[in-house]
Design a protein around this motif. Structure first.
Motif, short mmCIF file in Angstrom:
data_model
loop_
_atom_site.label_atom_id
_atom_site.label_comp_id
_atom_site.label_asym_id
_atom_site.label_seq_id
_atom_site.Cartn_x
_atom_site.Cartn_y
_atom_site.Cartn_z
N ASP A 485 0.84 -1.20 0.00
CA ASP A 485 0.00 0.00 0.00
C ASP A 485 0.87 1.25 0.00
N GLU A 486 1.98 1.18 0.74
CA GLU A 486 2.94 2.31 0.75
C GLU A 486 3.49 2.55 -0.65
N LEU A 487 3.85 1.47 -1.35
CA LEU A 487 4.36 1.61 -2.71
C LEU A 487 3.27 2.11 -3.65
N ARG A 488 2.05 1.60 -3.44
CA ARG A 488 0.94 1.99 -4.32
C ARG A 488 0.65 3.48 -4.22
N LYS A 489 0.82 4.05 -3.04
CA LYS A 489 0.49 5.47 -2.83
C LYS A 489 1.63 6.40 -3.27
N ASN A 490 2.84 5.84 -3.47
CA ASN A 490 4.01 6.66 -3.84
C ASN A 490 4.19 6.57 -5.36
N ARG A 491 3.53 7.47 -6.08
CA ARG A 491 3.56 7.45 -7.53
C ARG A 491 4.97 7.69 -8.07
N GLN A 492 5.71 8.56 -7.41
CA GLN A 492 7.07 8.86 -7.89
C GLN A 492 7.96 7.63 -7.79
N GLN A 494 7.01 4.59 -7.91
CA GLN A 494 6.59 3.64 -8.95
C GLN A 494 7.21 4.02 -10.30
N ARG A 495 7.20 5.34 -10.61
CA ARG A 495 7.75 5.77 -11.90
C ARG A 495 9.26 5.50 -11.95
N ASP A 496 9.94 5.73 -10.82
CA ASP A 496 11.38 5.46 -10.77
C ASP A 496 11.68 3.98 -10.98
N LEU A 497 10.86 3.12 -10.41
CA LEU A 497 11.04 1.68 -10.61
C LEU A 497 10.88 1.30 -12.07
N GLU A 498 9.85 1.90 -12.71
CA GLU A 498 9.60 1.62 -14.12
C GLU A 498 10.77 2.07 -14.98
N ASN A 499 11.47 3.11 -14.51
CA ASN A 499 12.61 3.64 -15.26
C ASN A 499 13.93 2.99 -14.85
N ASN A 500 13.85 1.90 -14.08
CA ASN A 500 15.03 1.13 -13.65
C ASN A 500 16.00 1.97 -12.81
N ALA A 504 15.67 3.56 -6.50
CA ALA A 504 14.31 3.06 -6.26
C ALA A 504 14.33 1.55 -6.09
N GLN A 505 15.14 0.88 -6.91
CA GLN A 505 15.26 -0.58 -6.80
C GLN A 505 15.80 -0.98 -5.44
N SER A 506 16.80 -0.29 -4.97
CA SER A 506 17.38 -0.60 -3.67
C SER A 506 16.38 -0.37 -2.55
#
Length: 553
Positions: A485-492, A494-500, A504-506
């Motif tokens: 839920d914490e990840l779901r609410k943090n849109r930024q 999520q975008r950083d993860l999508e951009n590898n 964000a990965q760490s």
């Protein structure tokens, strides 16, 4: 009352002397005139004209034993002298003892006779058994030479359980059965077959009755086809009552494969015109088709046209509770056009008596109208004596039928657990998860997470865990769901993860590796961050180990 009247008429038809008071006179007149010897000699020459006389004489010996009283001392002495000359020792009756009613009865019996030089034991243990034995021996000869009236008499007396004077007919039938097993006599087989149907002298066994009737096929008795039809009916119902393994209708249907349709149509035309052999044949035919209603219908029509002892036996069976309740239901149940209510009543009748496979058989005819019965059937399979594999197979079949009507995700998940086929297991788990069943969603997530039965796919694993956590609008206290839920609410983030993004990965990697259900995905994010050269990435990997620390290996 009717049974007593029938017994009186039957015995009267054999001889008016059977119930007369002077059995003594008939016995000693016979000895004087040597008529028994003459009849036996006639039998050796093939003349069976006087068979009935042997039964009359045999019953006189038996009734003489049963009617000794305190005014018979002279006669008792004469009888004692007579039986003392007989060399054979209780061939049929073994050691029948007439003082079986207790010491008080023995004492009263002794006082009632008061015969000099004859103790009560001599009368009860020697004279009476000898007379009975002699009578039964003569009856045996009459039966073996084809006296059907004697067979009827024996079966009637066998049924007189309230009269202890005739109870030894049970021993007589047991003796005849053992003797017939050594050397077959068709007339005796006819008698024993009936005894197997009644179950009074020997244990009820319908298959054995059919076997005995087959041995009697050449005796020319008109009632034999009726008895064969009745034995088949009882055998089939007994199968329904007692089978413990899968009931295969095809086993019975194969017996009808050689019947040409034109022949069957001809039989039905003849039956319509009242032809008894056709009616009885069709009764057996429809038994093999497991169509009890038609089998019973044709048998009862044959009985209505011409009475038979088998028909009376069928009517008597209806007096017993299980026949009385079950037979009317079977007569109503048409397998081709099943009435769900009738089928359910029959199934419930069997289920109450713990006959679960038979109950299942009839429930299946009602389940299309009441889909929950498929679930009940599945539950009943657990109570059967089938192997675990057989149970699972049948349970899967019924769950599958149920979800074809009702898309129940809980049952879909059960299909996942019960199916042995991998592809079908995955199919039903997916269907249950897509239908919104949380347990299936979590299970599917875990399978994707570790690569069990499915290729490892962290994206799918997280997707299904999100579905598990958030499909239902309610507060989840699970720490794993809180992290998602914490990840779901943090849109930024999520975008950083999508951009590898390695940071964000760490971060997400550390978030996930705190939870058993997300650990593999978290370790994967840490590996990706380390591969991109994040500062301290290798240390992070070393700190998290290479195996899920929450899992027992």
């Amino acid at each position: 009352m009717l049974k007593k009247l029938f017994l009186f008429i039957l015995l009267g038809s054999l001889s008016t002397s059977v119930f007369s008071l002077d059995h003594y006179k008939m016995v000693f007149d016979d000895i004087k005139e040597k008529k028994e010897e003459k009849v036996l000699k006639e039998l050796e020459e093939g003349n069976t004209t006087n068979l009935t006389y042997l039964t009359q004489l045999g019953m006189s010996y038996i009734e003489l034993a049963n009617t000794l009283h305190n005014k018979s001392c002279n006669k008792i002495h004469n009888i004692h002298d007579l039986v003392s000359t007989w060399k054979n020792q209780f061939i049929l009756t073994n050691d029948i003892y007439y003082g079986v009613y207790g010491e008080e009865d023995d004492r009263n019996n002794y006082l009632s006779y008061r015969c000099k030089n004859l103790e009560i034991d001599i009368i009860n243990v020697f004279i009476k058994p000898k007379l009975i034995d002699k009578g039964l021996s003569l009856i045996r000869i009459a039966i073996m030479n084809g006296d059907f009236n004697t067979i009827k008499l024996v079966m009637t007396l066998e049924d007189s359980r309230k009269n202890p004077n005739y109870y030894y007919f049970h021993d007589f039938i047991e003796y005849m059965e053992k003797e017939n097993n050594q050397k077959v006599n068709g007339y005796v087989s006819f008698l024993i077959g009936q005894a197997y149907l009644t179950g009074k002298s020997i244990d009820r066994a319908y298959g054995r009755a059919l076997w005995k009737f087959s041995e009697a096929r050449d005796i020319g008795e008109p009632s034999l086809p009726y008895f064969i039809a009745l034995a088949k009916i009882e055998d089939r119902i007994d199968t329904l009552l007692n089978y413990e393994y899968l009931f295969d209708e095809e086993i019975y249907k194969k017996r009808n494969t050689e019947v040409d349709k034109s022949i069957l149509d001809g039989m039905q035309d003849n039956a319509f015109r009242g032809d008894i052999p056709s009616l009885l044949y069709l009764s057996g035919y429809y038994l093999n088709e497991v169509k009890m209603n038609k089998a019973l219908m044709y048998f009862k029509k044959a009985c209505a046209l011409s009475s038979s002892p088998a028909c009376e036996m069928y009517k008597n069976n209806l007096k017993y509770s299980y026949h009385k309740e079950l037979y009317p239901l079977l007569e109503k149940f048409d397998k081709d056009k099943p009435d769900p209510k009738t089928a359910t009543k029959i199934a419930e009748w069997f289920e109450k008596r713990h006959k679960y496979l038979t109950a299942i058989y009839f429930y299946t005819y009602a389940a299309d109208n009441d889909h929950k019965l498929f679930l009940h059937i599945a539950d009943l399979y657990y109570k059967t004596r089938l192997t675990d594999d057989e149970q699972d197979q049948k349970i899967v079949e019924n769950y599958t039928k149920y979800v074809n009507y009702v898309k129940d995700p809980k049952i879909m998940e059960k299909l996942y657990y019960k199916h042995r086929d991998k592809d079908k297991k995955i199919y039903w788990l997916n269907e249950s998860a897509k239908a919104g069943f949380p347990d299936s969603q979590k299970t599917l997530s875990n399978m994707y997470m570790v690569g069990y039965l499915l290729p490892q796919d962290f994206h799918q694993a997280i997707y299904w865990y999100n579905r598990y956590c958030f499909d239902i609008e309610e507060e989840y206290l699970s720490a794993t769901c809180s992290t998602l839920d914490e990840l779901r609410k943090n849109r930024q983030l999520q975008r950083d993860l999508e951009n590898n993004d390695m940071y964000a990965q760490s971060r997400v990697g550390w978030m996930f590796t705190r939870h058993f259900d997300l650990w593999e995905a978290g370790r994967d994010y840490l590996q990706k961050a380390a591969d991109q050269g994040i500062n301290g990435g290798e240390i992070d990997l070393q700190l998290t180990s290479d195996k899920n620390p929450f899992m027992m290996y």
